[in-house]
Design a protein around this motif. Sequence first.
Motif, PDB file in Angstrom:
ATOM      1  N   ALA A  91      -0.471  -3.992  -4.385  1.00 57.80           N
ATOM      2  CA  ALA A  91      -0.969  -4.830  -3.643  1.00 57.80           C
ATOM      3  C   ALA A  91      -1.346  -6.507  -5.139  1.00 57.80           C
ATOM      4  O   ALA A  91      -0.788  -6.974  -4.714  1.00 57.80           O
ATOM      5  N   PRO A 144      -0.264   2.424   6.461  1.00 54.95           N
ATOM      6  CA  PRO A 144      -1.623   2.474   7.327  1.00 54.95           C
ATOM      7  C   PRO A 144      -3.318   3.163   6.361  1.00 54.95           C
ATOM      8  O   PRO A 144      -2.475   3.804   4.811  1.00 54.95           O
ATOM      9  N   GLY A 145      -3.912   2.302   6.684  1.00 54.30           N
ATOM     10  CA  GLY A 145      -4.929   2.333   5.347  1.00 54.30           C
ATOM     11  C   GLY A 145      -5.523   1.352   4.645  1.00 54.30           C
ATOM     12  O   GLY A 145      -6.344   1.325   4.067  1.00 54.30           O
ATOM     13  N   PHE A 146      -4.002   0.753   4.882  1.00 51.34           N
ATOM     14  CA  PHE A 146      -4.258  -0.693   3.842  1.00 51.34           C
ATOM     15  C   PHE A 146      -5.265  -1.792   4.223  1.00 51.34           C
ATOM     16  O   PHE A 146      -4.862  -1.759   5.068  1.00 51.34           O
ATOM     17  N   THR A 147      -6.091  -2.239   3.684  1.00 49.80           N
ATOM     18  CA  THR A 147      -7.319  -3.186   4.032  1.00 49.80           C
ATOM     19  C   THR A 147      -7.169  -4.383   3.087  1.00 49.80           C
ATOM     20  O   THR A 147      -8.299  -5.366   2.842  1.00 49.80           O
ATOM     21  N   GLY A 148      -6.722  -4.472   2.236  1.00 48.05           N
ATOM     22  CA  GLY A 148      -6.038  -5.382   0.786  1.00 48.05           C
ATOM     23  C   GLY A 148      -5.563  -6.957   1.535  1.00 48.05           C
ATOM     24  O   GLY A 148      -5.182  -7.990   0.660  1.00 48.05           O
ATOM     25  N   GLN A 149      -5.333  -7.551   2.759  1.00 49.52           N
ATOM     26  CA  GLN A 149      -4.371  -8.468   2.963  1.00 49.52           C
ATOM     27  C   GLN A 149      -5.185  -9.477   2.664  1.00 49.52           C
ATOM     28  O   GLN A 149      -4.258 -10.241   1.995  1.00 49.52           O
ATOM     29  N   SER A 187       1.637  -3.580   6.249  1.00 59.21           N
ATOM     30  CA  SER A 187       0.608  -2.792   5.638  1.00 59.21           C
ATOM     31  C   SER A 187       0.686  -1.139   6.288  1.00 59.21           C
ATOM     32  O   SER A 187       0.798  -0.893   7.253  1.00 59.21           O
ATOM     33  N   GLY A 233       1.144  -1.297   0.241  1.00 60.23           N
ATOM     34  CA  GLY A 233       0.110   0.454  -0.207  1.00 60.23           C
ATOM     35  C   GLY A 233       0.590   1.131  -0.401  1.00 60.23           C
ATOM     36  O   GLY A 233       0.053   2.419  -0.020  1.00 60.23           O
ATOM     37  N   VAL A 239      -4.012 -11.538   7.992  1.00 61.00           N
ATOM     38  CA  VAL A 239      -3.780 -10.166   8.570  1.00 61.00           C
ATOM     39  C   VAL A 239      -2.566  -9.216   8.623  1.00 61.00           C
ATOM     40  O   VAL A 239      -1.616  -9.503   8.110  1.00 61.00           O
ATOM     41  N   GLY A 240      -2.964  -7.932   8.886  1.00 66.24           N
ATOM     42  CA  GLY A 240      -2.142  -7.057   8.540  1.00 66.24           C
ATOM     43  C   GLY A 240      -1.505  -6.752   9.667  1.00 66.24           C
ATOM     44  O   GLY A 240      -1.979  -7.044  10.498  1.00 66.24           O
ATOM     45  N   SER A 266      -5.978 -16.845   7.253  1.00 70.17           N
ATOM     46  CA  SER A 266      -6.343 -16.180   7.934  1.00 70.17           C
ATOM     47  C   SER A 266      -5.338 -15.080   7.444  1.00 70.17           C
ATOM     48  O   SER A 266      -4.220 -15.476   6.283  1.00 70.17           O
TER      49      SER A 266
END
Length: 152
Positions: free
Chosen positions: A60, A101-106, A99, A55, A132-133, A130
């Motif tokens: 990604a 900050p703010g990256f949510t595409g794990q 990750s 990110g 996990v960031g 699972s």
Amino acid sequence: MADVHARLAELGIEIPPVVPPVAAYVPAVQTGSHVYVSGQLPMVNGALAATGLVGAEVTAEQAKDLARRCGINILAAVEALVGLSRVVRVVKIVGFVASAPGFTGQPGVINGASELFGEVFGKAGQHARSAVGVPALPLNAPVEIEAIVEVS
């Protein structure tokens, strides 16, 4: 299960030598009918394929490719310990994504390994997992993946 080595050849995947540990652990351990594979980094020829946060310095899509490399290194660890022909199924993987900050595409990143196991093992490659960031990983790696594999 069909010959896993023939399937790897079909897919054009070469299993590299097992990645040597970077600290005080072993790449994989068998207990009973399960192999526990230590977290594998996206190492290629003894070096990280990329570094940085997903990110930010790593996209990604690049991270998904790196997760696939982690998966190949998991296969190498299993091959070295017991042989891939003994795999009954991939039980679970845990993926860690360094990750920004703010990256949510794990989950999409870890799909790189999940899809690899499906390609190689078919239905037996479907697993629990699972994604996990985390703020950082060893050696500034963008991705690290560990696995539990059932063997005969």
